[in-house]
Design an enzyme around this catalytic site. Structure first.
Site, PDB file in Angstrom:
ATOM      1  N   GLU A   1      -0.492  18.566  -6.313  1.00  0.00           N
ATOM      2  CA  GLU A   1      -2.432  18.435  -7.739  1.00  0.00           C
ATOM      3  C   GLU A   1      -2.641  17.781  -6.981  1.00  0.00           C
ATOM      4  O   GLU A   1      -3.725  18.021  -6.936  1.00  0.00           O
ATOM      5  CB  GLU A   1      -1.582  18.170  -9.009  1.00  0.00           C
ATOM      6  N   SER A   2      -2.423  16.968  -5.771  1.00  0.00           N
ATOM      7  CA  SER A   2      -3.332  16.060  -5.023  1.00  0.00           C
ATOM      8  C   SER A   2      -2.933  14.647  -4.705  1.00  0.00           C
ATOM      9  O   SER A   2      -1.616  14.849  -4.092  1.00  0.00           O
ATOM     10  CB  SER A   2      -4.857  15.632  -5.498  1.00  0.00           C
TER      11      SER A   2
ATOM     12  N   SER B   1       0.948  -1.481  -0.282  1.00  0.00           N
ATOM     13  CA  SER B   1       0.240   0.028   0.359  1.00  0.00           C
ATOM     14  C   SER B   1       0.875   0.910   0.187  1.00  0.00           C
ATOM     15  O   SER B   1       2.456   1.093   0.608  1.00  0.00           O
ATOM     16  CB  SER B   1      -0.921   0.311   1.234  1.00  0.00           C
TER      17      SER B   1
ATOM     18  N   HIS C   1      -3.176  -0.354  -3.330  1.00  0.00           N
ATOM     19  CA  HIS C   1      -2.914  -0.844  -2.809  1.00  0.00           C
ATOM     20  C   HIS C   1      -3.091  -3.315  -3.927  1.00  0.00           C
ATOM     21  O   HIS C   1      -3.940  -2.261  -4.452  1.00  0.00           O
ATOM     22  CB  HIS C   1      -4.065  -1.355  -2.229  1.00  0.00           C
TER      23      HIS C   1
ATOM     24  N   CYS D   1      -5.609  17.855  -9.754  1.00  0.00           N
ATOM     25  CA  CYS D   1      -5.852  19.474 -10.150  1.00  0.00           C
ATOM     26  C   CYS D   1      -5.059  20.426 -10.541  1.00  0.00           C
ATOM     27  O   CYS D   1      -4.070  18.997 -11.124  1.00  0.00           O
ATOM     28  CB  CYS D   1      -6.213  19.577  -7.840  1.00  0.00           C
TER      29      CYS D   1
END
Length: 139
Positions: free
Chosen positions: A64-65, A57, A70, A85
């Protein structure tokens, strides 16, 4: 019809991947970081965890985010989120890169618009008339 939004969120199912790759947390981290770069994103940091006996994970935080993954090597499967974004970032380039590197034989994707300007305006509990809603436009 134009849709104005803050970001794009691609939810990806990668099937029939190479299970050896899906077990290798260092390789997965490198692939996820490169996927961010392929999308023209700016990496802030990354954190990945290897589960015993297998599975990874991790998250790549971008200006930008974020990109997250996983893996389930025992099923040759990985779940990935590419949330970006900004008008210059293309999450689909990151998707294409990962599909190749994970050696996925089948993929399913869902793209979700995040932060609809209309909904932000409509649901806000404050006056939004002075706010510039020109962050991103997608046709």
């Amino acid at each position: 019809m134009k849709s104005e939004e803050l970001g794009r969120h691609i939810l990806v199912e990668f099937y029939n991947c190479n299970s050896e790759i899906l077990r290798d947390h260092k390789q997965i981290e490198e692939y996820m970081k490169q996927a961010a770069l392929e999308a023209k994103a700016t990496i802030v940091e990354s954190v990945f965890h290897h589960f015993n006996p297998w599975g990874v994970s991790g998250a790549v935080i971008i200006s930008e985010s974020h990109l997250t993954i996983h893996t389930w090597p025992e099923y040759n499967y990985a779940a990935v989120d590419l949330f970006t974004c900004g008008g210059e970032v293309d999450p689909w380039s990151g998707f294409d890169y990962l599909a190749e590197k994970l050696e996925s034989e089948k993929t399913e994707t869902t793209e979700v618009a995040r932060g609809s300007f209309d909904k932000i305006r409509n649901f806000s509990n404050r006056d939004m008339s002075g706010v510039n809603f020109s962050y991103k436009t997608i046709e």
